[in-house]
Design an enzyme around this catalytic site. Structure first.
Site, PDB file in Angstrom:
ATOM      1  N   GLY A  94       0.814  -1.215   0.000  1.00 14.60           N
ATOM      2  CA  GLY A  94       0.000   0.000   0.000  1.00 14.60           C
ATOM      3  C   GLY A  94       0.846   1.264   0.000  1.00 14.60           C
ATOM      4  O   GLY A  94       2.078   1.232   0.021  1.00 14.60           O
ATOM      5  N   HIS A 148      -6.594   9.758  -2.138  1.00 12.95           N
ATOM      6  CA  HIS A 148      -6.808  10.472  -0.886  1.00 12.95           C
ATOM      7  C   HIS A 148      -7.220  11.906  -1.211  1.00 12.95           C
ATOM      8  O   HIS A 148      -7.158  12.347  -2.359  1.00 12.95           O
ATOM      9  CB  HIS A 148      -5.522  10.466  -0.044  1.00 12.95           C
ATOM     10  CG  HIS A 148      -5.143   9.106   0.431  1.00 12.95           C
ATOM     11  ND1 HIS A 148      -4.258   8.296  -0.264  1.00 12.95           N
ATOM     12  CD2 HIS A 148      -5.528   8.407   1.514  1.00 12.95           C
ATOM     13  CE1 HIS A 148      -4.124   7.163   0.383  1.00 12.95           C
ATOM     14  NE2 HIS A 148      -4.890   7.198   1.460  1.00 12.95           N
ATOM     15  N   TYR A 167     -15.469   2.175   7.209  1.00 16.88           N
ATOM     16  CA  TYR A 167     -14.038   2.162   7.512  1.00 16.88           C
ATOM     17  C   TYR A 167     -13.764   2.772   8.884  1.00 16.88           C
ATOM     18  O   TYR A 167     -13.021   2.207   9.694  1.00 16.88           O
ATOM     19  CB  TYR A 167     -13.274   2.921   6.426  1.00 16.88           C
ATOM     20  CG  TYR A 167     -11.808   3.100   6.734  1.00 16.88           C
ATOM     21  CD1 TYR A 167     -10.925   2.049   6.560  1.00 16.88           C
ATOM     22  CD2 TYR A 167     -11.320   4.313   7.202  1.00 16.88           C
ATOM     23  CE1 TYR A 167      -9.581   2.194   6.850  1.00 16.88           C
ATOM     24  CE2 TYR A 167      -9.974   4.471   7.494  1.00 16.88           C
ATOM     25  CZ  TYR A 167      -9.108   3.416   7.314  1.00 16.88           C
ATOM     26  OH  TYR A 167      -7.785   3.567   7.610  1.00 16.88           O
TER      27      TYR A 167
END
Length: 193
Positions: free
Chosen positions: A10, A172, A128
């Protein structure tokens, strides 16, 4: 000293690798963290002195809002398997979290850590966010019941860098903002004076 870094492929994991941080970097192809038996067997083989847990099922704001149940479920299972291993073997844990877990509206600003559970998180990140809050409660409970306290939770405010997903639903905030400016979309409205 052996360190396992989950989420090794990631954004954060690759950044640590770019900076030559010595660890065993795992990704979902190496180890399915949703499978408790396999996860614990692998960890028992390595016997890490520390686990840096950054693995998550995650996406940008759009993907988070479309896959809330999946993100909540899979992340709770992943976190539970990693945390349970650390608690039962007394292994040090560094858990990567996010400021998106904080309440959408707070009674005062700036927010501080003890305000984490003082209201609902932003709806687009709810699945999340609550999986991360569940990890906080799980660790707090392990401290109360078993005295396990060899952990740190880091609440990262935002990530930005060359490895982000520009021009993607998985970006993001900062990368999405830059992409919208470059694409000259009407979604970015300049504010004057």
């Amino acid at each position: 000293m052996s360190i396992i870094f989950t989420g090794g492929s990631g954004f954060l994991g690759k950044t640590f690798q770019d900076n030559n941080f010595d660890a065993i970097y795992l990704n979902s192809k190496d180890l399915n963290l949703i499978d408790r038996t396999t996860t614990h067997a692998y960890f028992n083989k390595i016997k890490p002195s520390c686990i840096i847990h950054a693995a998550n099922k995650i996406g940008g704001i759009l993907k988070n809002s479309k896959c809330m149940y999946e993100f909540y479920h899979d992340n709770v299972v992943i976190n539970t398997n990693v945390i349970d291993y650390c608690v039962t073997t007394n292994t040090k844990l560094i858990l990567m979290s996010s400021t998106c877990v904080y309440p959408k509206q707070a009674s005062s600003y700036p927010m501080v850590e003890n305000m984490l559970h003082d209201g609902l998180a932003e709806e687009s990140n709810l699945g999340y966010a609550f999986s991360k809050r569940a990890a906080d409660i799980q660790l707090w409970s392990a401290t109360k019941q078993y005295g396990y306290n060899d952990y740190t939770i880091l609440y990262l405010s935002n990530l930005y860098g060359k490895r982000d997903h520009y021009f993607s639903d998985d970006s993001h905030f900062i990368a999405a903002f830059i992409s919208k400016i470059i694409n000259n979309t009407n979604e970015v409205i300049p504010m004057y004076g």
